[in-house]
Design a protein around this motif. Structure first.
Motif, PDB file in Angstrom:
ATOM      1  N   LYS A 108       0.839  -1.205   0.000  1.00 17.90           N
ATOM      2  CA  LYS A 108       0.000   0.000   0.000  1.00 17.90           C
ATOM      3  C   LYS A 108       0.874   1.256   0.000  1.00 17.90           C
ATOM      4  N   ASP A 109       0.344   2.328  -0.586  1.00 11.84           N
ATOM      5  CA  ASP A 109       1.026   3.623  -0.604  1.00 11.84           C
ATOM      6  C   ASP A 109       2.440   3.514  -1.175  1.00 11.84           C
ATOM      7  N   VAL A 110       2.568   2.778  -2.277  1.00  8.63           N
ATOM      8  CA  VAL A 110       3.856   2.612  -2.947  1.00  8.63           C
ATOM      9  C   VAL A 110       3.738   3.091  -4.393  1.00  8.63           C
ATOM     10  N   ASN A 111       4.891   3.326  -5.029  1.00  9.46           N
ATOM     11  CA  ASN A 111       4.930   3.717  -6.433  1.00  9.46           C
ATOM     12  C   ASN A 111       5.204   2.485  -7.295  1.00  9.46           C
ATOM     13  N   VAL A 112       4.369   2.263  -8.287  1.00  9.10           N
ATOM     14  CA  VAL A 112       4.489   1.087  -9.145  1.00  9.10           C
ATOM     15  C   VAL A 112       4.537   1.523 -10.603  1.00  9.10           C
ATOM     16  N   MET A 146      12.624  -1.021 -15.759  1.00 13.12           N
ATOM     17  CA  MET A 146      13.704  -1.530 -14.906  1.00 13.12           C
ATOM     18  C   MET A 146      14.490  -0.361 -14.290  1.00 13.12           C
ATOM     19  N   GLU A 147      14.761   0.663 -15.092  1.00 11.35           N
ATOM     20  CA  GLU A 147      15.501   1.833 -14.614  1.00 11.35           C
ATOM     21  C   GLU A 147      14.750   2.535 -13.481  1.00 11.35           C
ATOM     22  N   SER A 151      16.435   2.779  -9.825  1.00 12.61           N
ATOM     23  CA  SER A 151      16.789   4.087  -9.274  1.00 12.61           C
ATOM     24  C   SER A 151      16.078   4.386  -7.962  1.00 12.61           C
ATOM     25  N   GLY A 152      14.998   3.638  -7.685  1.00 15.72           N
ATOM     26  CA  GLY A 152      14.217   3.887  -6.491  1.00 15.72           C
ATOM     27  C   GLY A 152      13.049   4.822  -6.719  1.00 15.72           C
ATOM     28  N   ARG A 153      12.909   5.357  -7.946  1.00 19.65           N
ATOM     29  CA  ARG A 153      11.744   6.215  -8.227  1.00 19.65           C
ATOM     30  C   ARG A 153      10.446   5.409  -8.143  1.00 19.65           C
ATOM     31  N   ALA A 154      10.548   4.129  -8.477  1.00 15.39           N
ATOM     32  CA  ALA A 154       9.416   3.212  -8.295  1.00 15.39           C
ATOM     33  C   ALA A 154       9.807   2.160  -7.266  1.00 15.39           C
ATOM     34  N   SER A 287      11.713  -5.594  -7.421  1.00 12.87           N
ATOM     35  CA  SER A 287      12.047  -4.500  -6.508  1.00 12.87           C
ATOM     36  C   SER A 287      13.555  -4.468  -6.332  1.00 12.87           C
ATOM     37  N   ARG A 288      14.084  -3.325  -5.970  1.00  8.95           N
ATOM     38  CA  ARG A 288      15.533  -3.279  -5.718  1.00  8.95           C
ATOM     39  C   ARG A 288      15.877  -3.794  -4.311  1.00  8.95           C
ATOM     40  N   LYS A 289      14.844  -3.971  -3.469  1.00 12.71           N
ATOM     41  CA  LYS A 289      15.087  -4.479  -2.123  1.00 12.71           C
ATOM     42  C   LYS A 289      15.083  -6.014  -2.137  1.00 12.71           C
TER      43      LYS A 289
END
Length: 382
Positions: A108-112, A146-147, A151-154, A287-289
């Motif tokens: 929830k409340d995330v950028n996708v 992917m970028e 980058s963490g923007r998403a 995800s990058r995490k």
């Protein structure tokens, strides 16, 4: 005449001796593992194994026996290594916590980000996987998506990886090795292609059909019945529908989803046009995490192999020997290396399972390069 029963009896006696000696050898192997635990020495010593196989082959009588004994001992050595990996895992030696286990992914409340436009199947996959409380936006290409995630923007990117009719999306497999992103989820979406046109149009008006190459291929039989139509490849199905809406040309149509038709106010000119009525596409959420849920039951890995005989079998044996069910294997050529391949494998399990730890330890030790791509839960088809 040779007595078959006598031969079998003699073989049974020899096999009993082989079994006793094998178990004796495995006991010594455990002592070797203990030494390596204490000293930090690597389990695999390729140079010593090759020298030993050559020596044993030279001592055998005849070419057939020479090759045979090398194959036998190659397997014995591989089994010995697997036992050593088990003991190292049981003693917690060299375990690296690259991934963090969580009870639940934050959804929830995330950028996708998704590839394509609203109305595309990627958009549908995103809507099926995530709750309503998200901020979403699109990227034009897989690389751009992917970028955004890298980058963490998403926080997440949603990408197609396989279609049941057309097979894997090769670009995604290649990009997974290029970007340090992790598969955290999966969503399967039914693909229900329809032919879309402007309101008031009909099949008789159509001269040009736009769609993604895979959608055109999936509807090949339908299109072959209309040889008078010209087919034109587009970036994705929803973009094709958008084009029809924007250009307002009654002779143009698009192959896309019903949702795309509703979004852009187009009429359905033909239904059930895909020749496979069980056509589905599998999407991954990256995800990058490096995280995985406690309930995750599917592991994806990729690895590169030494270019020699039997290496793929040896790698897969780590999965098989640990009792893990392998559900998929794909290969992609390695850029710049002629006739060498990178393999992608999915198998059931959780990164906390001892069997999974053993398998991954063996894969890491014996591959030229190996990476866990993710551990996640299969999402049911919607």
């Amino acid at each position: 005449m040779t007595d078959l029963q006598e031969c079998r009896k003699e073989i049974d006696e020899i096999d009993s001796q082989i079994l006793r000696l094998f178990e004796k050898r495995m006991k010594v192997c455990e002592d070797v593992a203990q030494y390596k635990i204490e000293t930090g020495k690597q389990v695999l010593d390729s140079k010593r194994e090759r020298e030993k196989l050559d020596t044993l082959g030279a001592r055998a009588h005849g070419e057939f026996n020479s090759l045979g004994i090398q194959e036998v001992f190659q397997q014995i050595m591989a089994i010995s290594r697997k036992r050593q990996y088990q003991l190292l895992t049981a003693n917690g030696v060299g375990e690296e916590k690259d991934y963090e286990m969580v009870d639940q992914l934050p959804l929830k409340d995330v950028n996708v980000v998704f590839q394509g436009v609203e109305g595309a199947y990627s958009y549908a996959a995103m809507r099926a996987y995530f709750p309503e409380e998200i901020k979403s936006y699109h990227a034009d290409t897989f690389r751009e998506a992917m970028e955004e995630a890298s980058s963490g923007r998403a926080d997440y990117a949603v990408l197609p990886i396989e279609n049941s009719t057309q097979g894997i999306v090769t670009d995604i497999y290649d990009l997974l090795t290029e970007y340090q992103l992790h598969i955290v989820g999966e969503q399967v979406i039914p693909v229900d292609h329809v032919l879309l046109g402007l309101p008031g149009s009909s099949l008789e008006n159509i001269r040009t059909v736009y769609s993604h190459p895979q959608a055109l291929a999936q509807c090949k039989l339908f299109l072959e019945n209309h040889q008078e139509w010209k087919t034109v490849k587009a970036e994705n199905t929803a973009a094709s529908a958008k084009k029809i809406k924007e250009e307002q040309e009654i002779s143009q149509a698009a192959i896309a989803s019903r949702a795309a038709g509703e979004l852009f106010g187009l009429d359905i000119l033909a239904e059930n046009i895909c020749h496979n009525d069980r056509n589905v596409t599998r999407f991954i959420v990256v995800s990058r995490k490096p995280v995985y849920e406690k309930k995750a039951r599917k592991v994806s890995v990729c690895f590169e192999l030494p270019h020699s005989s039997g290496t793929l079998y040896n790698m897969l044996s780590h999965i098989i020997y640990n009792g893990l069910n392998m559900s998929r294997i794909e290969s992609r050529p390695i850029p710049g290396k002629t006739w060498e391949y990178r393999f992608f494998v999915d198998f059931e399990g959780n990164l906390e399972d001892p069997a999974v730890k053993n398998a991954i330890r063996g894969l890491e030790a014996e591959a030229n390069r190996m990476r866990v791509l993710g551990n996640y839960e299969l999402q049911e088809e919607t």
